[in-house]
Design an enzyme around this catalytic site. Structure first.
Site, mmCIF file in Angstrom:
data_model
loop_
_atom_site.group_PDB
_atom_site.id
_atom_site.type_symbol
_atom_site.label_atom_id
_atom_site.label_comp_id
_atom_site.label_asym_id
_atom_site.label_seq_id
_atom_site.Cartn_x
_atom_site.Cartn_y
_atom_site.Cartn_z
ATOM 1 N N HIS A 372 0.794 2.964 2.047
ATOM 2 C CA HIS A 372 2.174 3.060 1.586
ATOM 3 C C HIS A 372 2.232 2.680 0.111
ATOM 4 C CE1 HIS A 372 4.759 3.436 5.369
ATOM 5 N NE2 HIS A 372 3.514 3.691 5.723
ATOM 6 N N GLU A 374 4.178 1.102 -2.095
ATOM 7 C CA GLU A 374 4.411 -0.241 -2.621
ATOM 8 C C GLU A 374 3.253 -1.179 -2.321
ATOM 9 O OE1 GLU A 374 6.103 1.614 -0.441
ATOM 10 O OE2 GLU A 374 7.678 0.406 0.507
ATOM 11 N N CYS A 430 10.115 0.508 4.006
ATOM 12 C CA CYS A 430 10.253 0.762 5.438
ATOM 13 C C CYS A 430 10.390 -0.558 6.186
ATOM 14 C CB CYS A 430 9.062 1.565 5.955
ATOM 15 S SG CYS A 430 7.479 0.692 5.887
ATOM 16 N N CYS A 493 6.540 -2.518 5.402
ATOM 17 C CA CYS A 493 6.577 -2.919 3.989
ATOM 18 C C CYS A 493 7.615 -4.018 3.751
ATOM 19 C CB CYS A 493 6.883 -1.707 3.114
ATOM 20 S SG CYS A 493 5.563 -0.469 3.095
#
Length: 676
Positions: A372, A374, A430, A493
């Site tokens: 992901h 980030e 998320c 996240c």
């Protein structure tokens, strides 16, 4: 004696001179019996005494500078000196002579020019504390004078002795800037509504749209659509607004949205007016832990700068490899020194939305478990931190490092004072931060803060998008279970960012060398809900976290939304992601499902790569007391006691709030050694 109207009618019909009839005074000429209000047997409100109505007490209005000057100096004469400019936008210059000295004022009308001339004269013989503004010619709107907030709208019954202080706090910048008379088109219009900014300096959401407010504040505003990107069903418009030769850009899925974004950017830069959802005080959003006098909001102009820098860097590094420009989530980290955004540096840029497939797990730390965007950006930041510590290994380059020796602390090194890191994500992370409907009660107070779905720890799904609560998962993950078909789960996240706000973003290995490093701000490109975002990144554990070893603490980053919000992308997420760190000559493309580069190589930001860098630092970095490194990666992390204590306290805080248990990867993933 009663008068019968029939007598008059009969006499009128007969036209007889022998029967003269004179009408009484209470009968009109049409023959209808309409008594005066005073002679009626009852009173009607609409026939109240007009004199009493005129004597009704009025609320005193604020005086403008002309009235103030006329009170102090009698017999003043205002003269029209000149009229310049086109017919549709004239510029008047008016003078007034006070005590033998002539003072000039300019404006788009004679009235405004006269007010400015009076203000200039007042400033010549009245000593103000600060520079200030004209009092408004009329109230901004219909005011509720029973409200405690009516003072913010510029209406107050003040004595003449206090009126001078009001003038000081309400003069335009034009009057305090001598060069403003030479640039009248850049000055704010005089009929600006003051409701957008309060007198006490605190901002609130303006009650007008950004485009309308911009036209009210400035005389010369020009919008232009300069670019249209994308297909017809997914196009992106770019609008530019020019004000006094300064340009501000805005983008959006429609011209209207792009125009609003450009206007917001201009208002934020020129007037410090923000339309951010963080401006409205939220019920469950307290102040940052390090600054009780400020809000959770990052200034809008800083947020826009961070977003623009990351987007520009992404477009720069992707040149030549446009095939990998497809993305759903874009993230990056920006570094500033002393909050100087003019010299801000983009440390990392990344894209990605997938996690490694269970069949590609590595026992050597050679794959990226979570791709992901980030999370990858934070790993790129780790790479940068290792490189900065490398500079400390050589005395000739030590001064270039962002770290300094920490002679009086428990850690050998710490960040230089004033160094801050800012995380940008083009959408909400998320997990818990994204579990809300963006079109229902968009920025209002959460009506169901105790709902079970609020704040729950959630996990990403292998080979898919979205998250599920950890309470719905299978609990402990085992290596053989995953290989046999059990889904490999990774914490969301939102949960990982909450973890960074306790243990820092430096990771467990570097925690034995440097003090914890925390994010100063998080900027989103879309889907920022103040309450949900705050709860997700720090709010859900602030009441239950305890026992953290110093200097670990609960960090509360500032939050912001860029003015040009990114639209919802309905395209299918690609199975790859890119990463770039400052100092890299080219970007790296990683297959999200295998955790390796598209060429099958080990990524430069894996556990294995960082363990090698850590071993080098422990052997060569000055000031390290214990240089021996355990060959086992998992054991080396376990030896960093304070970090492990802080991490366990974090897990306990989630349990105390009944938010679930932190889900760990199979322990076999960390059972690898340091390469010889």
């Amino acid at each position: 004696m009663k008068f019968d109207s029939r007598v008059m009618l009969n006499s009128a019909n007969n036209n007889s001179p022998q029967h003269p009839v004179s009408a009484p005074s209470d009968i009109n000429m049409n023959g209808y019996n309409r008594k005066l209000p005073q002679k009626r047997g009852y009173e009607m409100p609409k026939y109240s005494d007009p004199k009493k109505k005129m004597c009704k007490e009025r609320i005193p209005q604020p005086k403008n500078t002309v009235a103030m000057l006329n009170e102090l100096r009698h017999g003043l004469i205002y003269k029209l000196e000149s009229q310049t400019g086109p017919v549709h936008a004239p510029l008047f210059t008016i003078s007034v002579e006070v005590d033998g000295q002539k003072y000039l004022g300019q404006g788009r009308s004679k009235k405004v020019a006269r007010i400015e001339a009076a203000a200039t004269a007042l400033r010549s013989f009245i000593q103000f504390k600060d520079g200030a503004v004209l009092s408004p010619l009329k109230p901004a709107g219909n005011l509720d004078f029973t409200s405690d907030e009516h003072l913010e709208n510029g209406i107050e019954n003040l004595s003449s002795s206090k009126m001078f202080e009001i003038i000081q706090t309400m003069l335009t910048e034009k009057l305090s800037n001598p060069t403003s008379l030479e640039q009248p088109t850049f000055c704010m219009s005089q009929n600006v509504s003051k409701s957008a900014i309060t007198v006490d300096g605190q901002k609130k959401v303006p009650d007008k749209g950004p485009v309308m407010l911009l036209y009210e504040l400035f005389n010369d505003v020009n919008f232009e659509c300069i670019n249209i990107d994308g297909a017809q069903n997914n196009c992106r418009f770019k609008m530019t607004v020019t004000i006094n030769e300064k340009k501000f850009d805005g983008t959006g899925p429609s011209k209207k949205t792009a125009k609003n974004a450009a206007a917001k950017a201009a208002l934020a830069s020129l007037c410090n007016i923000s339309y951010s959802p963080m401006v409205v005080p939220q019920k469950n959003v307290p102040l940052p832990i390090d600054d009780k006098s400020s809000s959770m909001e990052l200034p809008q102009i800083h947020a826009d700068t961070i977003g623009r820098l990351v987007l520009e860097k992404f477009m720069e590094v992707i040149k030549g490899q446009e095939a990998y420009s497809r993305r759903k989530v874009l993230a990056g980290i920006v570094m500033t020194e002393n909050m100087n955004f003019c010299e801000a540096k983009v440390i990392s840029v990344s894209t990605g939305t997938k996690c490694v497939s269970g069949e590609h797990m590595s026992v050597n730390g050679a794959v990226l478990n979570d791709s992901h965007a980030e999370i990858v950006s934070r790993r790129c930041l780790l790479k940068y931190l290792y490189a900065q510590l490398d500079l400390q290994c050589n005395q000739a380059t030590a001064y270039q490092s962002i770290f300094v020796r920490n002679t009086d602390g428990q850690y050998p090194y710490k960040l230089k004072s004033g160094v801050h890191f800012h995380l940008y994500i083009n959408t909400a992370p998320c997990g818990d931060a994204r579990i809300f409907s963006p079109h229902e009660n968009d920025t209002g107070v959460d009506k169901h803060p105790n709902r079970k779905a609020r704040g729950q720890l959630r996990t990403k799904i292998e080979s898919g998008e979205g998250t599920i609560p950890v309470k719905s998962s299978d609990g402990i993950q085992t290596w053989d279970g995953v290989l046999q078909g059990q889904r490999l789960l990774t914490m969301s996240c939102s949960d990982k960012i909450a973890r960074w706000n306790i243990v820092g973003i430096q990771g467990s290995l570097l925690s034995s060398i440097i003090e914890p490093v925390y994010l100063h701000s998080i900027v989103l490109g879309s889907l920022l809900h103040p309450e949900h975002m705050y709860r997700a990144v720090c709010g859900r554990i602030e009441k239950s976290i305890q026992g953290l070893p110093p200097p670990y603490h609960l960090n509360k980053p500032r939050l912001a939304l860029v003015t040009s919000a990114e639209p919802r992308n309905q395209a299918k997420a690609p199975n790859f992601g890119i990463n770039w760190t400052i100092g890299d000559t080219e970007l790296e493309v990683v297959n999200s499902l295998t955790g390796r580069t598209i060429g099958g190589q080990v990524s430069r930001i894996t556990k294995q790569a960082f363990f090698v860098k850590y071993g080098f630092l422990m052997a060569n970095l000055p000031g390290i007391l214990v240089r021996k490194v355990t060959t086992d990666y998992g054991q080396t992390k376990a030896n960093v006691k304070d970090y492990q204590i802080a991490k366990l306290e974090l897990f306990s805080a989630f349990k105390r709030e009944d938010l679930g248990s932190w889900l760990k990867k199979p322990i076999e993933q960390d059972e690898f050694g340091l390469a010889e």
